[in-house]
Every structure is written in C-alpha cells, then in structure tokens.
Design a protein around this motif. Sequence first.
Motif, PDB file in Angstrom:
ATOM      1  N   SER A 104       0.739  -1.171   0.088  1.00  0.00           N
ATOM      2  CA  SER A 104       0.004  -0.105  -0.070  1.00  0.00           C
ATOM      3  C   SER A 104       0.903   1.128   0.034  1.00  0.00           C
ATOM      4  O   SER A 104       0.592   2.238   0.632  1.00  0.00           O
ATOM      5  CB  SER A 104      -1.001   0.070   1.141  1.00  0.00           C
ATOM      6  OG  SER A 104      -1.792  -1.078   1.217  1.00  0.00           O
ATOM      7  N   CYS A 197     -13.454   9.305  -7.991  1.00  0.00           N
ATOM      8  CA  CYS A 197     -12.708   8.696  -7.313  1.00  0.00           C
ATOM      9  C   CYS A 197     -11.668   7.706  -8.054  1.00  0.00           C
ATOM     10  O   CYS A 197     -11.969   7.605  -9.266  1.00  0.00           O
ATOM     11  CB  CYS A 197     -13.766   7.705  -6.379  1.00  0.00           C
ATOM     12  SG  CYS A 197     -14.997   8.672  -5.531  1.00  0.00           S
ATOM     13  N   LYS A 199      -9.298   4.286  -7.520  1.00  0.00           N
ATOM     14  CA  LYS A 199      -9.035   2.966  -6.876  1.00  0.00           C
ATOM     15  C   LYS A 199      -7.694   2.190  -7.323  1.00  0.00           C
ATOM     16  O   LYS A 199      -7.479   2.092  -8.670  1.00  0.00           O
ATOM     17  CB  LYS A 199     -10.211   1.999  -7.259  1.00  0.00           C
ATOM     18  CG  LYS A 199     -10.190   0.571  -6.823  1.00  0.00           C
ATOM     19  CD  LYS A 199     -11.534  -0.203  -7.155  1.00  0.00           C
ATOM     20  CE  LYS A 199     -11.518  -1.768  -6.501  1.00  0.00           C
ATOM     21  NZ  LYS A 199     -12.665  -2.422  -6.986  1.00  0.00           N
ATOM     22  N   TRP A 207      -7.893  -1.580  -3.359  1.00  0.00           N
ATOM     23  CA  TRP A 207      -8.111  -0.685  -2.178  1.00  0.00           C
ATOM     24  C   TRP A 207      -8.387   0.671  -2.719  1.00  0.00           C
ATOM     25  O   TRP A 207      -8.111   1.160  -3.918  1.00  0.00           O
ATOM     26  CB  TRP A 207      -7.070  -0.748  -1.142  1.00  0.00           C
ATOM     27  CG  TRP A 207      -5.634  -0.275  -1.749  1.00  0.00           C
ATOM     28  CD1 TRP A 207      -5.036  -1.084  -2.490  1.00  0.00           C
ATOM     29  CD2 TRP A 207      -4.998   1.020  -1.617  1.00  0.00           C
ATOM     30  NE1 TRP A 207      -3.807  -0.502  -2.684  1.00  0.00           N
ATOM     31  CE2 TRP A 207      -3.717   1.093  -2.462  1.00  0.00           C
ATOM     32  CE3 TRP A 207      -5.471   2.216  -0.881  1.00  0.00           C
ATOM     33  CZ2 TRP A 207      -2.823   1.944  -2.430  1.00  0.00           C
ATOM     34  CZ3 TRP A 207      -4.564   3.104  -1.099  1.00  0.00           C
ATOM     35  CH2 TRP A 207      -3.421   3.210  -1.630  1.00  0.00           C
ATOM     36  N   GLY A 208      -9.171   1.360  -1.834  1.00  0.00           N
ATOM     37  CA  GLY A 208      -9.556   2.781  -2.332  1.00  0.00           C
ATOM     38  C   GLY A 208     -10.829   3.050  -2.379  1.00  0.00           C
ATOM     39  O   GLY A 208     -11.355   4.459  -2.839  1.00  0.00           O
ATOM     40  N   ASN A 209     -11.867   2.043  -2.439  1.00  0.00           N
ATOM     41  CA  ASN A 209     -13.022   2.151  -2.675  1.00  0.00           C
ATOM     42  C   ASN A 209     -13.680   3.390  -1.410  1.00  0.00           C
ATOM     43  O   ASN A 209     -14.679   3.980  -1.981  1.00  0.00           O
ATOM     44  CB  ASN A 209     -13.901   1.063  -2.573  1.00  0.00           C
ATOM     45  CG  ASN A 209     -13.692   0.151  -3.830  1.00  0.00           C
ATOM     46  OD1 ASN A 209     -13.004   0.513  -4.653  1.00  0.00           O
ATOM     47  ND2 ASN A 209     -14.496  -1.039  -3.968  1.00  0.00           N
ATOM     48  N   SER A 210     -13.193   3.058  -0.459  1.00  0.00           N
ATOM     49  CA  SER A 210     -13.797   4.100   0.764  1.00  0.00           C
ATOM     50  C   SER A 210     -13.325   5.648   0.776  1.00  0.00           C
ATOM     51  O   SER A 210     -13.598   6.250   1.642  1.00  0.00           O
ATOM     52  CB  SER A 210     -13.675   3.434   1.887  1.00  0.00           C
ATOM     53  OG  SER A 210     -12.239   3.305   1.996  1.00  0.00           O
ATOM     54  N   PHE A 211     -12.378   5.624  -0.304  1.00  0.00           N
ATOM     55  CA  PHE A 211     -11.832   7.053  -0.204  1.00  0.00           C
ATOM     56  C   PHE A 211     -12.765   7.890  -0.895  1.00  0.00           C
ATOM     57  O   PHE A 211     -13.360   7.812  -1.738  1.00  0.00           O
ATOM     58  CB  PHE A 211     -10.395   7.090  -1.108  1.00  0.00           C
ATOM     59  CG  PHE A 211      -9.491   6.346  -0.284  1.00  0.00           C
ATOM     60  CD1 PHE A 211      -9.373   5.983   0.829  1.00  0.00           C
ATOM     61  CD2 PHE A 211      -8.243   6.247  -1.122  1.00  0.00           C
ATOM     62  CE1 PHE A 211      -8.219   4.908   1.458  1.00  0.00           C
ATOM     63  CE2 PHE A 211      -7.030   5.442  -0.818  1.00  0.00           C
ATOM     64  CZ  PHE A 211      -7.169   4.922   0.618  1.00  0.00           C
ATOM     65  N   PRO A 212     -12.652   9.390   0.121  1.00  0.00           N
ATOM     66  CA  PRO A 212     -13.731  10.160  -0.522  1.00  0.00           C
ATOM     67  C   PRO A 212     -12.947  10.573  -1.835  1.00  0.00           C
ATOM     68  O   PRO A 212     -11.772  10.828  -1.992  1.00  0.00           O
ATOM     69  CB  PRO A 212     -13.652  11.366   0.498  1.00  0.00           C
ATOM     70  CG  PRO A 212     -12.370  11.286   1.198  1.00  0.00           C
ATOM     71  CD  PRO A 212     -12.065   9.816   1.285  1.00  0.00           C
TER      72      PRO A 212
END
Length: 604
Positions: A104, A197, A199, A207-212
């Motif tokens: 990451s 957004c 990803k 990962w990254g789906n939940s990032f604003p």
Amino acid sequence: MNGNGPVDLRSDSDYTGRVDYQFYVNDCTLRIKDLRESDSAEYKFTLRTNKPDQSLTGSPGVSLSVTALQVQVTKADWNTGTAELKCHSSCSPAGQLSYIWFKSGEKIQTETSSVSGSFDSLNSYACALKGHEDSPSPSVLFWFSPARSHHWQNPTQPEDLKEDSQYEGRVQVSDIWRTHSTLRISDLRESDSAEYCFKFQTLVSDWGNSFPGTTLTVTALQVQVTSVTVLQDYTEAVLRCHHSCSPAGYMSYIWFKNGNEIQNEEKSSHENWFYPGDFISCAVRGLEKSVSPSVYALKAPSVSVSPPGEITNGGSVTLKCSSDANREANYTWLKRNQTLPREEPQLVFTSIQPSDSGEYRCTSENELGKRTSEPVFIDVKYAPQLPSVSGSPSAEIVEGSSVTLTCSSDANPAANYTWYKENEDSPKASGPVFTITDFSAEHSGNYSCEAHNGIGRQNSTFLLIVVAGAWTSTAVGTSLAVVFVILLLVVFILIRKKRASKRSAENGETAGDTQEQCLPPQSTQEEQDLHYSSVQFITNPPESLYSCVRPVQPEPLYSCVRPVQPEPLYSCVRPVQQHGHQLQENQDVVYDAITINKPTSARS
C-alpha cells in the motif's frame, strides 16, 4: 529505415509525443519518455550538412535495454488468504539483483525476489529494483464516477472511466512515481459535473473504494428558445443566454449571429428572426472565448442510403436522415407522403422486400422550425418469379396452322425470355412470345420458357402442344370414302327397288308383303347378272325412305339388303309414301341401261 535513409524518430508513429532532442554546441541528447519494453533497441544519430549528399552517421550506436517489472502470484491458497508473490524481471541474472517491496505504498523490509505470507484485499503490493525505487512494478489504478454506477455490469464493482462510452476519447490518466495520479477530461460538458474517485487494484487485492473523491462542477452557457413562431420563409424567436452562474442579472452579454457580434445587445434575452442556415450564440462579456454552442435555424435535411449502389431483395439497407440542427431535431419518415411509425434519424430494413420500393422523405423539426428533405427513390431489384406459359389456340393444333406461345414473369429489372423444347439443349427462340407457323407433327411436344435477369433465373413448367393434322386428315379421308360407298350402296338399292316394284306389280304382290322378308337367298348366276332398262332416282326422298335399311347386330351393316327367294332381289327396299302422297313422276331420272357384273371372286 526508409529505403537507404534513416527515419527521424520524431516522425515515427511509435514515438509520437515521447521523443525530445536537445542540442548544445557539439552535444546532442535524445530523451524518450514513457519508456516501453518495446523501446529496447540500438539508437544512432546522423549529422547532416547543408549539402544533401554529405552526412555522417555515428556507428556503433547506443543500445537501450528496457525491462518491465511485474508482480506474479504463485502458490496461492484463496481459502486461507496466503500466497507467494514474485517480482519478475527480464534482467539477467535475476539472482544477483536486490528488490524492494511496497505494501500500500509503504516499503517492506525484504530484498528477495519473492515474498510469502497472508494477504488481504485492503492492501496493494508492488516491487522495484533496489536503486530504482522510482520505477516500481505497476499497481493497477483507475478513476471512476459513482454517478455512473447504473452503467456498471456489477453496481458494486467500479469500472474504469476510459471504458465508459460517455467519456470515450476524452479521458487521460497520468501517474507520477505511482504515488500521484492525474485524471484529465477534455471537451468538458455540463453532464460531466460529478464526483470522481480512484481505485488501486493488483492481482491479489484492491483498495481505495472508501476514499472520498473530488467533485467537479461544470457550468455552460446555453442559448434557450423561450418562444417561437414558424412562418413560411423564416422563424421569429425569443432567445435567452442561460448559465448556472449566479447572480445572472449583474452580467453583461454578447450575442452573435452567423459569427458576427450583434451591436447594442447586452441583455441575457434577445429577440430575432432566422432564415434557414442562420445560427445564433452568446457569451459573457469579458469571457468572449467561452462562447455558447450555436442554435441553428433548421437546414433542409438530406437522406443517404447505405450501402450505396444496387438494392437487391433480402438485403440490409439503412436510410439516414441528416440535419444540421441545434436544438436537436426530431425526425419523421414519409413514404409517398404517408407517415411511417419511425421517429429516429435512421430507417433500417434488415431484409428489404420489393414492397418496400418507393419514394422516401424525412422531416426534421425542432423549436426553430420544420423542414423536409428531397425525395430518395428506393428500387428493390429481384429475380424473376415462376413464369406462366399459355398457348393460343389452346386445343389440339391442326397441321399446317400456326400456334403462339406466351411467357410472362414478375421481375425487376424486366426479365428476358428463352424458349426450350423438352429433351433438346439448344433454345428454340427468345422473347416473351414464340410463334410456330405451318405447325406439323414434328412440332408436337413439351415446351417451357426460362425468365432471367441480372439477379437470377427461373424456369416455367412444361406446356404440351399436340398436332392433330396427320391422323385427322386420314380420318377425314376415310370418312369421305365410307360416305361415298354408302351413296353407291343407296344407288344400288334404288335400282333394285325399282325392279322389285315392277316384278311385284306383275305377280300381284303388295309392297307390304315384301317389306319384312330380308333373309339372304342363295345366289344364282341370273341374279348376279342383272340388266335394267331404266332406273328412277328421287331427288328429295322422304325421311322414311328405305326404312328397312338399318344396322343389324351382330350381322354386317345392312345385312337385310340382299336378294331373297322367290321375291325379286332386294324387293323389300322400296319407296314409301311421303305425307300420304305419291312421289311425282317429274322427280324420276331415267337411265338407258345399267349393267352389274358379277365379281371375279366369290361373294362373302
């Protein structure tokens, strides 16, 4: 190389936009950006002078080897979430290289080419060669817009904007050190206003789906039509220069007609008239470079046919109505002035039929008017249908007469015709009509015609033509001969009757006594040699004359007409009264003498 000369890399499509030259006195530098493994090659330079035939090429050149790192997943156990990751490289020998691993984006303290352990979907993994940390292996990164989720195959799995048809050709993503990513959208539209957004995705995790994300708001000037009056030659309309900026009342506007500024018009609304081909746009003063899209007064649409050329039965044909209009036009299709149930710019025939032939027009209509195209004629070509064949006369043909055969078939283009006789290879005639003059027995037989054009051909069924001349003539001749023999027999009977009447009178016998005696006698020499002094013929014999002369079965025709004993020969054949009156003497015809000789052979 281009022939014997080298090709400048700047003009090579494989290096377009990736090559820079830098010159300083006698130094020359080539810089290649966005390196690819396919860039591995030998590179040379050429010095040219102002004389075309004088140049110098450096040899040997410089060899460039480009390697691509890639994280490979081996020995994966998805039930336990364990796997072995290997940093693959084309460099050799791989065992002598040191590696750096990233989890990451953070370094992992290991320098081997592979790493094992448990991996989860919340982290991404990448590797790099030690000393080349700025060139790590790729981690998949893409941008997406949650507002487009209804277009994803799976609404919970984001899809790359570059694969979205709404952004096709307008999206570019550039990465810097894999720690920064830039999304560039060209040709911005008001509909591009949305949240964006990104990803990360690797072979083993994402990962990254939940990032604003980041929100983009696009405002656009737009000419709106608030009222319109469509007249025969032009259109009157009231327009408004609309945008999402606020407050609109404090802004000054510029209006353009056919690209030229309309003087003394600075309000957000504008009233004007338009002729076909006129276009109107607006802008905010001070931002003249950001002009609104133009609003067009409708031009007459045109209809195109695809594919061009000849249209054949069963083919696929598309009619397209093109109209230069803004606002977007609505379309109507007409066939011979009849409105079709199709309101799209394309009229598609997946399997066109001859019934689809005809004249087509399209009508385009928007807020600024309505126009109709020039007609386009669709002519569907098709092969001949099964021909029909007829003959005249239709009955048996008398020998020596003429007969006409006619063939017809529905075809486009019109069919040509060829006539054939059964069991004969060579054609007998061409054309829709085939006439045979002086018909004879050799003309009898089955005839057919073949209808053909450039699309195909079709054969008719056979038509039987029979000549009646040969056997009919024979029958007629035979009939005439039989009639002649019967006439001779009648004459002979009349003669016998005359003599029988005289002998009956001498013997005092009545005619009624001999009428029923018709048995064959024995022939005698005297009866075979007869001589009469006179013979009487009746020109208009009564219907009942010789009433006893009739066919008898099973004996031969007129078997009762023969000499009997002791009566005179054929005494039963006699005249009878007509309507109760005796025959007139002036009806008699008298001959001096008639002799009947005995046949040379025996009588049967």
